[in-house]
Design an enzyme around this catalytic site. Sequence first.
Site, PDB file in Angstrom:
ATOM      1  N   ARG A 291      26.399  -6.891  70.055  1.00  0.00           N
ATOM      2  CA  ARG A 291      26.514  -5.542  70.606  1.00  0.00           C
ATOM      3  C   ARG A 291      26.283  -5.496  72.117  1.00  0.00           C
ATOM      4  O   ARG A 291      27.011  -4.830  72.845  1.00  0.00           O
ATOM      5  CB  ARG A 291      25.482  -4.637  69.915  1.00  0.00           C
ATOM      6  CG  ARG A 291      25.628  -3.174  70.261  1.00  0.00           C
ATOM      7  CD  ARG A 291      24.400  -2.359  69.812  1.00  0.00           C
ATOM      8  NE  ARG A 291      23.962  -2.674  68.474  1.00  0.00           N
ATOM      9  CZ  ARG A 291      24.369  -2.040  67.376  1.00  0.00           C
ATOM     10  NH1 ARG A 291      25.203  -1.047  67.472  1.00  0.00           N
ATOM     11  NH2 ARG A 291      23.916  -2.401  66.187  1.00  0.00           N
ATOM     12  N   ARG A 328      30.941   4.265  62.719  1.00  0.00           N
ATOM     13  CA  ARG A 328      29.497   4.277  62.953  1.00  0.00           C
ATOM     14  C   ARG A 328      28.847   5.662  62.870  1.00  0.00           C
ATOM     15  O   ARG A 328      27.769   5.792  62.280  1.00  0.00           O
ATOM     16  CB  ARG A 328      29.145   3.578  64.275  1.00  0.00           C
ATOM     17  CG  ARG A 328      29.579   2.110  64.300  1.00  0.00           C
ATOM     18  CD  ARG A 328      29.024   1.314  65.469  1.00  0.00           C
ATOM     19  NE  ARG A 328      27.600   1.120  65.345  1.00  0.00           N
ATOM     20  CZ  ARG A 328      26.694   1.807  66.012  1.00  0.00           C
ATOM     21  NH1 ARG A 328      27.074   2.725  66.882  1.00  0.00           N
ATOM     22  NH2 ARG A 328      25.423   1.591  65.812  1.00  0.00           N
ATOM     23  N   CYS A 359      39.981  12.919  55.842  1.00  0.00           N
ATOM     24  CA  CYS A 359      39.642  13.955  54.865  1.00  0.00           C
ATOM     25  C   CYS A 359      38.220  13.751  54.354  1.00  0.00           C
ATOM     26  O   CYS A 359      38.000  13.383  53.195  1.00  0.00           O
ATOM     27  CB  CYS A 359      40.630  13.914  53.723  1.00  0.00           C
ATOM     28  SG  CYS A 359      42.260  14.357  54.266  1.00  0.00           S
ATOM     29  N   TYR A 388      31.305  -3.202  66.907  1.00  0.00           N
ATOM     30  CA  TYR A 388      31.259  -2.626  65.557  1.00  0.00           C
ATOM     31  C   TYR A 388      32.133  -1.382  65.408  1.00  0.00           C
ATOM     32  O   TYR A 388      31.765  -0.438  64.703  1.00  0.00           O
ATOM     33  CB  TYR A 388      29.807  -2.339  65.140  1.00  0.00           C
ATOM     34  CG  TYR A 388      28.937  -3.561  65.203  1.00  0.00           C
ATOM     35  CD1 TYR A 388      29.136  -4.623  64.323  1.00  0.00           C
ATOM     36  CD2 TYR A 388      27.945  -3.697  66.174  1.00  0.00           C
ATOM     37  CE1 TYR A 388      28.367  -5.774  64.398  1.00  0.00           C
ATOM     38  CE2 TYR A 388      27.171  -4.846  66.261  1.00  0.00           C
ATOM     39  CZ  TYR A 388      27.386  -5.880  65.367  1.00  0.00           C
ATOM     40  OH  TYR A 388      26.623  -7.015  65.446  1.00  0.00           O
TER      41      TYR A 388
HETATM   42  N1  LLP Z   1      23.142 -12.770  64.228  1.00  0.00           N
HETATM   43  C1  LLP Z   1      23.092 -12.367  62.954  1.00  0.00           C
HETATM   44  C2  LLP Z   1      22.679 -13.314  61.934  1.00  0.00           C
HETATM   45  C3  LLP Z   1      23.417 -11.041  62.617  1.00  0.00           C
HETATM   46  O1  LLP Z   1      23.333 -10.646  61.361  1.00  0.00           O
HETATM   47  C4  LLP Z   1      23.816 -10.136  63.639  1.00  0.00           C
HETATM   48  C5  LLP Z   1      24.167  -8.751  63.318  1.00  0.00           C
HETATM   49  C6  LLP Z   1      23.888 -10.606  64.957  1.00  0.00           C
HETATM   50  C7  LLP Z   1      23.530 -11.932  65.217  1.00  0.00           C
HETATM   51  C8  LLP Z   1      24.324  -9.744  66.117  1.00  0.00           C
HETATM   52  O2  LLP Z   1      23.492  -8.648  66.290  1.00  0.00           O
HETATM   53  P1  LLP Z   1      23.708  -7.659  67.552  1.00  0.00           P
HETATM   54  O3  LLP Z   1      23.341  -8.420  68.797  1.00  0.00           O
HETATM   55  O4  LLP Z   1      25.138  -7.259  67.576  1.00  0.00           O
HETATM   56  O5  LLP Z   1      22.812  -6.525  67.260  1.00  0.00           O
HETATM   57  N2  LLP Z   1      27.257  -2.660  61.905  1.00  0.00           N
HETATM   58  C9  LLP Z   1      25.974  -2.370  62.498  1.00  0.00           C
HETATM   59  C10 LLP Z   1      25.334  -3.604  63.068  1.00  0.00           C
HETATM   60  C11 LLP Z   1      25.157  -4.691  62.047  1.00  0.00           C
HETATM   61  C12 LLP Z   1      24.565  -5.936  62.640  1.00  0.00           C
HETATM   62  C13 LLP Z   1      24.609  -7.040  61.640  1.00  0.00           C
HETATM   63  N3  LLP Z   1      24.165  -8.310  62.122  1.00  0.00           N
HETATM   64  C14 LLP Z   1      26.160  -1.309  63.585  1.00  0.00           C
HETATM   65  O6  LLP Z   1      27.300  -0.911  63.821  1.00  0.00           O
HETATM   66  O7  LLP Z   1      25.196  -0.851  64.161  1.00  0.00           O
END
Ligand code: LLP
Length: 439
Positions: A291, A328, A359, A388
């Site tokens: 992110r 989201r 819808c 995301y």
């Molecule tokens: N490494 C692992 C093992 C993970 O499960 C994740 C995210 C990341 C790295 C990266 O995390 P970040 O830096 O992006 O926070 N769909 C949700 C977020 C789900 C994150 C899942 N794992 C949202 O839209 O907020």
Amino acid sequence: MRFHGTMRINDKGHLEIGGCDTVELARVFGTPLYVLDEELFRENCRAYRRAFARGNGRVLYAGKALLTLAVCRLLDEEGLGLDVVSGGELYTALQARFPASRIYVHGNNKSPAELRTALEAGVRRIVVDNLDELELLGRIVAELGTEADILLRLTPGIEAHTHEYIRTGQIDSKFGLVIPNGQALEGVRRSVELPGVRLRGLHCHIGSQIFELEPYADAARILMRFAREARDETGWTIEELNLGGGLGIYYTAGDDPPAVESLAETIFGAVAEAAGDRDLPVPEVTVEPGRSIAGPAGTTLYTVGTIKEIPGVRTYVAVDGGMGDNPRPALYGARYEACVAIKAGREADVTVSLAGRCCESGDMLIWDAELPALKTGDIVAVSCTGAYTYSMAGNYNRFPRPAMVLVRDGQAELIVRRESYADLIRNDLVPARLRDTMT
Ligand code: LLP
């Protein structure tokens, strides 16, 4: 709306990103449109590399946030590694000629085919999630006559959220091996004895959109304490500690994420201290941001359609996208900021709610957005949509998924084609017996 990266207001008073007028982008490429700011994406990669190159760090981008062929090329050029969680992400990376030697493979239920492909491609690490997977990997390694460098994913019992975190000693998670019940140690024992499997280190991921640094230090300490226990019990010594991703980003007022350098300092500090305390060598430190690299670099452009005022209640401004391109808000109640592209610098004079076109009553992009007065046909820009959104997009209601353009120095290049109606029925089949009545 707060401006990010190369966003600015041009001579016409329009929002510009990467030197491109967003009104013009919408006209040329249509809407909804994802706009990726190449300079900011690269700068975010570099900030991580700078911060983590100071120690013995390694940065992997988490492909789940946003992965396309062009994104893989940017990541490769910036020298990052890549964390993939599926055969599809791995395929994308390999098709983009992203070096397998910088790929880590995640997932809590990797298929034999995914593991085989990963090993044959020569990925750097398989992050093993559970004991079943370890046995499966052992069999595949033997069958292929190859070797696998692995990390074991552990559940450190830390849950971090945006504004708080808790140490739960929690063992109820679908991800990773639990420390207190002996599973994690069992994982180390088996890894050490399985021929062809080389255990390089430990992994954990404590959450996403995190604004506090202490949970990272805590996680590092917990894993290093376990590493010591594992060495005492099995003689195995940790070489790599992967602390996952999760650093939060600014979406709306009040979001105040720490800097990447502070994250690095916290992690390196905690790891070095824990290594000293436990009399272990300082391991290589890996992080997996998704992110915080892709999120702020993305903006989504929409065209305003119907406007419905319910006097005394609210005004619904419907746009030509919504939960299909950004689930989201509907899924997590996530909040975003927006601006009207032709009046980018103008003060707000109305409060309206931006509705999607699915819808579902829950398909709302932003409740109570403060914006300058807007009318049908206006282009609305929603910021910080790089992570995301496209990666979680769907075809609910059979709305085609939007296109994505990469913008830089006044140039806009299509990096994801807009789906067509023909794409929507590409995989549909009509059995012969139902074809007779198709006249
Ligand atoms: N490494 C692992 C093992 C993970 O499960 C994740 C995210 C990341 C790295 C990266 O995390 P970040 O830096 O992006 O926070 N769909 C949700 C977020 C789900 C994150 C899942 N794992 C949202 O839209 O907020």
